[in-house]
Design a protein around this motif. Structure first.
Motif, PDB file in Angstrom:
ATOM      1  N   PHE A 174       0.811  -1.221   0.000  1.00  0.00           N
ATOM      2  CA  PHE A 174       0.000   0.000   0.000  1.00  0.00           C
ATOM      3  C   PHE A 174       0.843   1.269   0.000  1.00  0.00           C
ATOM      4  CE2 PHE A 174       0.600  -1.209   4.389  1.00  0.00           C
ATOM      5  CZ  PHE A 174       0.932  -0.014   5.005  1.00  0.00           C
ATOM      6  N   LYS A 175       2.161   1.154   0.148  1.00  0.00           N
ATOM      7  CA  LYS A 175       3.032   2.325   0.121  1.00  0.00           C
ATOM      8  C   LYS A 175       3.726   2.524  -1.224  1.00  0.00           C
ATOM      9  CE  LYS A 175       4.311   2.529   4.985  1.00  0.00           C
ATOM     10  NZ  LYS A 175       5.446   2.520   5.917  1.00  0.00           N
ATOM     11  N   THR A 176       3.394   1.729  -2.216  1.00  0.00           N
ATOM     12  CA  THR A 176       4.086   1.808  -3.491  1.00  0.00           C
ATOM     13  C   THR A 176       3.300   2.641  -4.499  1.00  0.00           C
ATOM     14  OG1 THR A 176       3.047  -0.219  -4.261  1.00  0.00           O
ATOM     15  CG2 THR A 176       5.180  -0.436  -3.154  1.00  0.00           C
ATOM     16  N   THR A 177       4.008   3.197  -5.470  1.00  0.00           N
ATOM     17  CA  THR A 177       3.337   3.996  -6.491  1.00  0.00           C
ATOM     18  C   THR A 177       2.484   3.120  -7.403  1.00  0.00           C
ATOM     19  OG1 THR A 177       5.309   3.834  -7.875  1.00  0.00           O
ATOM     20  CG2 THR A 177       5.075   5.816  -6.537  1.00  0.00           C
ATOM     21  N   GLU A 178       2.913   1.871  -7.650  1.00  0.00           N
ATOM     22  CA  GLU A 178       2.096   1.043  -8.529  1.00  0.00           C
ATOM     23  C   GLU A 178       0.743   0.725  -7.908  1.00  0.00           C
ATOM     24  OE1 GLU A 178       5.098  -2.040  -6.815  1.00  0.00           O
ATOM     25  OE2 GLU A 178       5.445  -0.379  -8.142  1.00  0.00           O
ATOM     26  N   PHE A 179       0.651   0.696  -6.584  1.00  0.00           N
ATOM     27  CA  PHE A 179      -0.643   0.475  -5.935  1.00  0.00           C
ATOM     28  C   PHE A 179      -1.576   1.653  -6.209  1.00  0.00           C
ATOM     29  CE2 PHE A 179      -3.420   0.896  -2.154  1.00  0.00           C
ATOM     30  CZ  PHE A 179      -4.146  -0.270  -2.319  1.00  0.00           C
TER      31      PHE A 179
END
Length: 114
Positions: free
Chosen positions: A47-52
């Motif tokens: 949930f902390k990634t840009t792809e999410f």
């Protein structure tokens, strides 16, 4: 002969085991012992990634498009119906899972190279 007078290494003529650690000055060159496994978190939580966030934005865009695009009343069809929307959301989910898998595989690979 007492044990203090014996040499630190193996007695000459005896084979040295392949996994034996060197004694004496060479032991300092090894550094800290590692088990080969990465310690700590390998990658950021999902949930902390840009792809999410890109995945969520894509899903929201598909849902909004499916709700707002109307079909031609004369043909009776909706050019972008719920079935197509679910298909595109599934494609996005597959792409997201592949990207997370590649990120985790790359993190493990970098940790193994230490």
């Amino acid at each position: 002969m007492t044990s203090a007078a014996r040499p630190a290494g193996p007695v000459s003529g005896q084979p040295v085991p392949a996994n034996a650690a060197p004694a004496g000055p060479q032991a300092r060159d090894l550094g800290p012992a590692t088990s080969g496994h990465a310690t700590g978190a390998e990658t950021k939580p999902a949930f902390k990634t840009t792809e999410f966030f890109v995945f969520l934005a894509g899903v929201v865009a598909i849902v909004i498009t499916a709700l707002t695009v109307d079909g031609d009343a004369s043909t009776g069809g909706d050019p972008f119906n719920a079935e197509q929307a679910l298909r595109y959301i599934t494609f996005l989910a597959i792409g997201y899972m592949i990207s997370r898998g590649l990120a985790k595989a790359g993190a493990r690979q970098r940790a193994d190279r230490r």
